[in-house]
Design an enzyme around this catalytic site. Structure first.
Site, PDB file in Angstrom:
ATOM      1  N   GLU A 319       0.817  -1.222   0.000  1.00  0.00           N
ATOM      2  CA  GLU A 319       0.000   0.000   0.000  1.00  0.00           C
ATOM      3  C   GLU A 319       0.849   1.269   0.000  1.00  0.00           C
ATOM      4  O   GLU A 319       0.698   2.113   0.885  1.00  0.00           O
ATOM      5  CB  GLU A 319      -0.896   0.008   1.246  1.00  0.00           C
ATOM      6  N   PRO A 320       1.736   1.428  -0.960  1.00  0.00           N
ATOM      7  CA  PRO A 320       2.542   2.655  -0.946  1.00  0.00           C
ATOM      8  C   PRO A 320       1.700   3.879  -1.284  1.00  0.00           C
ATOM      9  O   PRO A 320       0.806   3.804  -2.138  1.00  0.00           O
ATOM     10  CB  PRO A 320       3.586   2.393  -2.042  1.00  0.00           C
ATOM     11  N   GLY A 321       1.954   4.977  -0.616  1.00  0.00           N
ATOM     12  CA  GLY A 321       1.278   6.235  -0.916  1.00  0.00           C
ATOM     13  C   GLY A 321       2.320   7.270  -1.309  1.00  0.00           C
ATOM     14  O   GLY A 321       2.589   7.501  -2.486  1.00  0.00           O
ATOM     15  N   TYR A 362       4.329  18.760  10.963  1.00  0.00           N
ATOM     16  CA  TYR A 362       5.353  17.756  11.307  1.00  0.00           C
ATOM     17  C   TYR A 362       6.775  18.319  11.285  1.00  0.00           C
ATOM     18  O   TYR A 362       7.736  17.562  11.188  1.00  0.00           O
ATOM     19  CB  TYR A 362       5.333  16.590  10.312  1.00  0.00           C
ATOM     20  N   CYS A 388      -2.885  33.973   9.207  1.00  0.00           N
ATOM     21  CA  CYS A 388      -2.650  34.616  10.496  1.00  0.00           C
ATOM     22  C   CYS A 388      -2.335  33.597  11.582  1.00  0.00           C
ATOM     23  O   CYS A 388      -3.167  33.305  12.453  1.00  0.00           O
ATOM     24  CB  CYS A 388      -3.859  35.457  10.879  1.00  0.00           C
ATOM     25  N   GLU A 389      -1.167  33.006  11.492  1.00  0.00           N
ATOM     26  CA  GLU A 389      -0.665  32.033  12.464  1.00  0.00           C
ATOM     27  C   GLU A 389       0.854  32.101  12.393  1.00  0.00           C
ATOM     28  O   GLU A 389       1.404  32.091  11.288  1.00  0.00           O
ATOM     29  CB  GLU A 389      -1.030  30.590  12.060  1.00  0.00           C
ATOM     30  N   TYR A 417       0.432  14.115   0.555  1.00  0.00           N
ATOM     31  CA  TYR A 417      -0.010  14.782   1.780  1.00  0.00           C
ATOM     32  C   TYR A 417       0.129  16.301   1.666  1.00  0.00           C
ATOM     33  O   TYR A 417       0.350  16.993   2.647  1.00  0.00           O
ATOM     34  CB  TYR A 417       0.735  14.234   3.000  1.00  0.00           C
TER      35      TYR A 417
HETATM   36  C1  LIG Z   1      -1.430   6.007   5.184  1.00  0.00           C
HETATM   37  C2  LIG Z   1      -1.471   4.578   4.926  1.00  0.00           C
HETATM   38  C3  LIG Z   1      -0.692   4.025   3.896  1.00  0.00           C
HETATM   39  C4  LIG Z   1       0.261   4.827   3.061  1.00  0.00           C
HETATM   40  O1  LIG Z   1       1.315   5.357   3.777  1.00  0.00           O
HETATM   41  P1  LIG Z   1       2.525   6.031   2.984  1.00  0.00           P
HETATM   42  O2  LIG Z   1       3.450   6.438   4.048  1.00  0.00           O
HETATM   43  O3  LIG Z   1       1.980   7.195   2.246  1.00  0.00           O
HETATM   44  O4  LIG Z   1       3.091   4.999   2.069  1.00  0.00           O
HETATM   45  C5  LIG Z   1      -0.823   2.679   3.655  1.00  0.00           C
HETATM   46  N1  LIG Z   1      -1.652   1.899   4.397  1.00  0.00           N
HETATM   47  C6  LIG Z   1      -2.395   2.397   5.395  1.00  0.00           C
HETATM   48  C7  LIG Z   1      -3.281   1.496   6.163  1.00  0.00           C
HETATM   49  C8  LIG Z   1      -2.333   3.750   5.695  1.00  0.00           C
HETATM   50  O5  LIG Z   1      -3.070   4.229   6.699  1.00  0.00           O
END
Ligand SMILES: *Cc1c(COP(=O)(O)O)cnc(C)c1O
Length: 459
Positions: A319-321, A362, A388-389, A417
């Site tokens: 599940e890469p994002g 972060y 305004c922060e 993100y």
């Molecule tokens: C956020 C998330 C991801 C992706 O994370 P990355 O750091 O963007 O790769 C994959 N699986 C789950 C369950 C998540 O909550």
């Protein structure tokens, strides 16, 4: 948001024996053509910064600023790194939609064979809108799925529910029976592995809200398998982990997968044969290093996971994002003012924390570069937005090349993100988004108008 995400820390690979082993095993990587970390380049001396073949100056003139610009070519290239590294095993890359949920990006990825990891009913609708044919390639994560979300996912027959508690499993079983729909589930187990990342985005320890304790998992699978005689609509299908985000060493991934693998073998011996193992996302990028070698990173990750999986014959899900979209995107913004207060110099841009909250949330680092270089000496400045922060900054005490009011600058590595966490704080319309494919650029999200923002309200 069901999972916390974002930045960093200095969690680079730690020198240890496993890493040495991995480097040896993936030594062939050096022979591959190197893929640049970022698609933003100055093609020739004196020209403006480009995304691939398209000038950011031209895009800013045409679509205004702040503007998110993404390289479709790089997103596909990153997807292919995983697909190639895992070619020897049945697998499915399920892109984590929350990193960047632009419909055009979902469609692009689906077209290249990706599935999706979603964390809400809204994200499911995005996938269905962008690529309805991909419904069967969706895994649904998240600790707080509602009845409506579960029912919709059952209705469109998603691949797998990543179940995060026994209560959720009970609810899922009941809804599946009621709707007479098959519910394939994977328990999201918490492997109790320490991923050295920012505390907001670490998720794999027992004290976190995610998943079920891996020691409880066998009993839960057995109970679900036993109950199948009464309710055949629920199927123990897989197992999943996700230990956090922006993790830059392969070691914790390997450690988590070793634990998962051991459990899968144990369950197999007891007659519960799982068809999939989901390794989660979380592989990090390097926000500081222009020479970041993505191919080597993926190879290292794949070697660690392969080593742990051994002869597992089912399907590997991942599940890469951030890794797919993070470095493909930049936030282009115009300098409004350069002002001095005492000893400090502030560069005020037309983008703000509502457009890119990662630095404020972060303490994330984003490289900031001029779209067109000016001659002269750089200086140490704060780059701030108009919100305004005091937290509305992109960089503090950063040595920057010379900039003047009216200049364009680009915040790099903002594809993940970034827009996904944008808001309308200070009643600021969200930025427009452009996707660049080869020499073509197209608007994939128009800039919001003030009318858009006021529309849902009544007096
Ligand atoms: C956020 C998330 C991801 C992706 O994370 P990355 O750091 O963007 O790769 C994959 N699986 C789950 C369950 C998540 O909550």
């Amino acid at each position: 948001m069901t999972n916390c995400n974002g930045q960093v820390g200095d969690e680079g690979a730690r020198p240890d024996t496993l890493n040495v082993f991995l480097v040896l095993r993936v030594g062939f990587v050096a022979e591959r053509p190197s893929i640049s970390a970022r698609p933003f380049v100055v093609p020739e001396r004196g020209s403006a910064l480009h995304c691939g073949k398209v000038s950011l100056e031209k895009l800013a003139r045409r679509y205004g600023t702040p503007l998110y610009v993404y390289s479709a070519d790089q997103i596909v290239e990153r997807l292919k790194l995983f697909q190639t590294a895992l070619a020897g095993r049945e697998h499915l890359v399920c892109y984590a939609v929350k990193a960047n949920s632009a419909l055009a990006i979902l469609k692009l990825l689906a077209g290249h064979g990706a599935g999706f990891d979603i964390v809400s009913g809204g994200e499911l609708e995005r996938v269905l809108a962008a690529a309805p044919e991909a419904a069967g390639r969706v895994v649904f994560s998240g600790v707080g799925k509602t009845v409506a979300e579960i029912d919709r996912a059952l209705q469109v027959d998603i691949l797998e529910f990543n179940v995060e508690s026994e209560a959720e499993l009970e609810l899922l079983a009941a809804r599946a029976r009621k709707m007479k729909r098959k519910a394939r589930f994977a328990l999201r187990v918490n492997p109790d592995v320490f991923a050295n990342t920012h505390p907001y985005i670490s998720t794999g320890l027992r004290e976190h809200k995610f998943g079920v304790d891996i020691r409880r998992a066998p009993a839960i699978y057995k109970s679900a398998a036993g109950n199948r005689r009464r309710n055949s609509w629920i199927e123990p299908h897989g197992i999943s982990v996700h230990i956090g985000s922006q993790i830059r060493s392969a070691v914790p991934f390997g450690a988590a997968m070793e634990r998962v693998s051991k459990l899968v073998r144990q369950l197999g011996r007891e007659g519960i044969v799982l068809k999939s193992v989901d390794a989660g996302g979380g592989l990090g990028i390097d926000y500081h290093d222009a020479e970041f070698d993505a191919a080597a990173k993926v190879a290292e990750w794949a070697a660690a996971v392969e080593h742990a999986l051994g002869d597992f014959e089912g399907r590997l899900l991942l599940e890469p994002g951030r890794f797919l979209v993070g470095q493909a995107g930049a936030l282009v913004t115009r300098v409004l003012y350069v002002k001095r207060n005492g000893k400090k110099t502030f560069v005020v841009t037309d983008a703000a924390m509502n457009d890119l909250i990662r630095p404020a949330l972060y303490q994330a680092y984003h490289e900031i570069v001029s779209v067109r270089k000016r001659a002269g000496k750089g200086r140490v400045v704060d780059v701030v937005g108009p919100v305004c922060e005091s937290g509305d900054f992109f960089a503090r005490d950063r040595k920057l090349a010379p900039v003047a009011a009216g200049d364009l600058v680009a915040l790099l590595d903002a594809g993940g993100y970034g827009m996904a966490q944008a808001s309308n704080y200070n009643t600021r319309p969200r930025a427009a988004e452009v996707l660049v494919e080869g020499a073509q650029a197209r608007l994939i999200r128009r800039r919001e108008t003030i009318a858009d923002l006021l529309a849902p309200e009544s007096i």
